[in-house]
Design a protein around this motif. Structure first.
Motif, PDB file in Angstrom:
ATOM      1  N   THR A  54       0.815  -1.212   0.000  1.00 27.71           N
ATOM      2  CA  THR A  54       0.000   0.000   0.000  1.00 27.71           C
ATOM      3  C   THR A  54       0.849   1.263   0.000  1.00 27.71           C
ATOM      4  N   ASP A  55       1.897   1.293   0.831  1.00 25.53           N
ATOM      5  CA  ASP A  55       2.731   2.493   0.896  1.00 25.53           C
ATOM      6  C   ASP A  55       4.219   2.170   0.820  1.00 25.53           C
ATOM      7  N   SER A  56       4.521   0.923   0.465  1.00 28.31           N
ATOM      8  CA  SER A  56       5.913   0.468   0.364  1.00 28.31           C
ATOM      9  C   SER A  56       6.702   0.718   1.649  1.00 28.31           C
ATOM     10  N   SER A  57       6.015   0.681   2.776  1.00 25.49           N
ATOM     11  CA  SER A  57       6.760   0.765   4.031  1.00 25.49           C
ATOM     12  C   SER A  57       7.602  -0.487   4.188  1.00 25.49           C
ATOM     13  N   THR A  58       8.711  -0.352   4.876  1.00 23.62           N
ATOM     14  CA  THR A  58       9.651  -1.458   4.983  1.00 23.62           C
ATOM     15  C   THR A  58      10.009  -1.744   6.439  1.00 23.62           C
ATOM     16  N   TYR A  59      10.531  -2.939   6.619  1.00 19.96           N
ATOM     17  CA  TYR A  59      11.029  -3.377   7.923  1.00 19.96           C
ATOM     18  C   TYR A  59      12.367  -4.078   7.693  1.00 19.96           C
ATOM     19  N   TYR A  60      13.296  -3.869   8.621  1.00 20.17           N
ATOM     20  CA  TYR A  60      14.569  -4.589   8.603  1.00 20.17           C
ATOM     21  C   TYR A  60      14.873  -5.072  10.014  1.00 20.17           C
ATOM     22  N   ALA A  61      15.336  -6.304  10.102  1.00 21.76           N
ATOM     23  CA  ALA A  61      15.832  -6.797  11.375  1.00 21.76           C
ATOM     24  C   ALA A  61      17.066  -5.989  11.779  1.00 21.76           C
ATOM     25  N   ASP A  62      17.254  -5.831  13.071  1.00 19.85           N
ATOM     26  CA  ASP A  62      18.402  -5.057  13.544  1.00 19.85           C
ATOM     27  C   ASP A  62      19.722  -5.598  13.011  1.00 19.85           C
ATOM     28  N   SER A  63      19.780  -6.909  12.838  1.00 18.35           N
ATOM     29  CA  SER A  63      21.031  -7.550  12.415  1.00 18.35           C
ATOM     30  C   SER A  63      21.425  -7.193  10.980  1.00 18.35           C
TER      31      SER A  63
END
Length: 125
Positions: A54-63
């Motif tokens: 929907t808004d191309s929001s992203t998530y990344y693991a801290d590692s």
């Protein structure tokens, strides 16, 4: 039939880069949240990154934050994971996953309905 196919894995030296691709067939990735997961021998599957539709929001693991970048090319029905500054601890089988609830980017494997077969990434000198 919905299918995801990963490619781009291989053997790379520490500090090197790889770009993984996840190509969909049987459905259009535009409307799906896509996640990348990895599983090393003897460890649980770990959420690495995801991107919503929907808004191309992203998530990344801290590692992997600051080293990995997720992106999507809807024209090619493909999602990429660019991996830079690779470390031996990044060694794992990498999987992409898709879910049609494109409004939410989840790092939990249970969220995703469709999975690829995985591609091996080995970081070693």
């Amino acid at each position: 039939q919905e299918q995801l196919v990963e490619s781009g894995g291989g053997l790379v030296q520490p500090g090197g880069s790889l770009r993984l691709s996840c190509v969909a067939s049987g459905f259009t990735l535009d409307y799906y949240t896509i996640g990348w997961f990895r599983q090393a021998p003897g460890k649980e599957r770990e959420g690495v990154s995801c991107i919503s539709s929907t808004d191309s929001s992203t998530y990344y693991a801290d590692s992997v934050k600051g080293r990995f970048t997720i992106s999507r090319d809807n024209a090619k029905n493909t999602v990429y994971l660019q991996m830079n500054s690779l470390k031996p601890e990044d060694t794992a089988v990498y999987y992409c996953a898709a879910d049609q609830r494109g409004y939410y980017c989840s790092d939990g494997a249970a969220w995703y309905a469709y999975w690829g077969q995985g591609t091996q990434v080995t970081v070693s000198s």
